[in-house]
Design a protein around this motif. Structure first.
Motif, PDB file in Angstrom:
ATOM      1  N   ALA A   1       0.842  -7.379  -1.863  1.00  0.00           N
ATOM      2  CA  ALA A   1      -0.687  -7.000  -1.558  1.00  0.00           C
ATOM      3  C   ALA A   1      -0.931  -7.818  -0.407  1.00  0.00           C
ATOM      4  O   ALA A   1      -0.779  -9.035  -0.200  1.00  0.00           O
ATOM      5  CB  ALA A   1      -1.359  -7.644  -2.955  1.00  0.00           C
TER       6      ALA A   1
ATOM      7  N   ASP B   1       0.689  -1.241   0.012  1.00  0.00           N
ATOM      8  CA  ASP B   1      -0.007  -0.041  -0.091  1.00  0.00           C
ATOM      9  C   ASP B   1       0.927   1.259  -0.051  1.00  0.00           C
ATOM     10  O   ASP B   1       1.769   1.128   0.929  1.00  0.00           O
ATOM     11  CB  ASP B   1      -1.156   0.044   1.025  1.00  0.00           C
ATOM     12  CG  ASP B   1      -1.901   0.981   1.137  1.00  0.00           C
ATOM     13  OD1 ASP B   1      -1.659   2.272   1.026  1.00  0.00           O
ATOM     14  OD2 ASP B   1      -3.073   0.746   1.146  1.00  0.00           O
TER      15      ASP B   1
ATOM     16  N   SER C   1     -11.463  -5.867   0.729  1.00  0.00           N
ATOM     17  CA  SER C   1     -12.488  -5.751  -0.169  1.00  0.00           C
ATOM     18  C   SER C   1     -12.748  -6.599  -1.441  1.00  0.00           C
ATOM     19  O   SER C   1     -13.742  -6.293  -2.143  1.00  0.00           O
ATOM     20  CB  SER C   1     -12.595  -4.027  -0.544  1.00  0.00           C
ATOM     21  OG  SER C   1     -11.349  -4.050  -1.384  1.00  0.00           O
TER      22      SER C   1
ATOM     23  N   CYS D   1      -7.229  -2.291   4.187  1.00  0.00           N
ATOM     24  CA  CYS D   1      -6.320  -2.738   3.153  1.00  0.00           C
ATOM     25  C   CYS D   1      -7.369  -3.226   2.177  1.00  0.00           C
ATOM     26  O   CYS D   1      -8.383  -3.581   2.368  1.00  0.00           O
ATOM     27  CB  CYS D   1      -5.734  -4.050   3.803  1.00  0.00           C
ATOM     28  SG  CYS D   1      -4.793  -4.995   2.544  1.00  0.00           S
ATOM     29  N   GLY D   2      -6.935  -3.300   1.055  1.00  0.00           N
ATOM     30  CA  GLY D   2      -7.434  -3.540  -0.318  1.00  0.00           C
ATOM     31  C   GLY D   2      -8.244  -4.904  -0.302  1.00  0.00           C
ATOM     32  O   GLY D   2      -8.830  -5.495  -1.105  1.00  0.00           O
TER      33      GLY D   2
END
Length: 187
Positions: free
Chosen positions: A82, A60, A118, A114-115
């Motif tokens: 990631a 990130d 999602s 954090c992505g």
């Protein structure tokens, strides 16, 4: 150009402006490197990190690890992906870091917002439908950062390839406060 948590990001960076105007980000980075290299002096460092620590963290862009942890160039190995998830490739990097370059401690850092929280493993199925081939890698999506840190700590602790598994600590970085919150390993 990068920004840190210490100063507010400008509303539009030169790189962002160049992208909107049809410029290439890579061209901007190469130009920045040229300016950097003019004053660059070989620091005479070894590849072995001074603090004998490897840090595994999320990729990130909001995480400025060196600033957040008070690190200098040469202090640590930084492994990013990631989610900051411990995957087979992270184990590969940690094994090289320990066995060839002398690290003894491992710090794992996930973060709030954090992505990976999602998306789901369905991402792989979507890719397979789009390109006609399913990725061999797992997305490693999660909904609980604390639990995923615990899982990553366990993966490191149980790896047969790592020499030093007694100093492994995990944290969640709060992207709104800049503070680390330590996560205790599963009992």
């Amino acid at each position: 150009m990068s920004t840190s948590a210490h100063s507010p990001a400008p509303s539009v960076t030169p790189t962002a402006t160049a992208v909107r105007e049809g410029g290439q980000v890579t061209d901007q980075l190469v130009e920045a490197n040229s300016r950097y290299a003019k004053d660059f002096r070989d620091p005479g460092m070894d590849a072995k990190p001074v603090l004998q620590v490897a840090i595994v963290a999320c990729m990130d862009a909001r995480l400025d690890l060196h600033a957040a942890l008070g690190l200098e160039l040469g202090d640590c190995h930084t492994i990013r992906n990631a989610g900051g998830v411990v995957t087979d490739d992270v184990i590969r990097s940690l094994t090289i870091s320990q066995r060839a370059l002398g690290t003894r401690s491992i710090v794992l850092i996930h973060h709030t917002g954090c992505g990976l929280e999602s998306i789901t493993e369905e991402f792989r199925q979507d890719l397979e439908r789009e390109v006609g081939q399913r990725p061999v890698w797992a997305v490693e999506a999660y909904t609980d950062a604390d639990q995923d840190v615990r899982q990553s700590m366990q993966r490191v602790r149980t790896s047969p390839f790592l020499l030093h598994t007694d100093d492994i600590r995990g944290f969640v970085f709060d992207v709104t406060t800049g503070l680390l919150r330590e996560i205790q390993p599963a009992s």
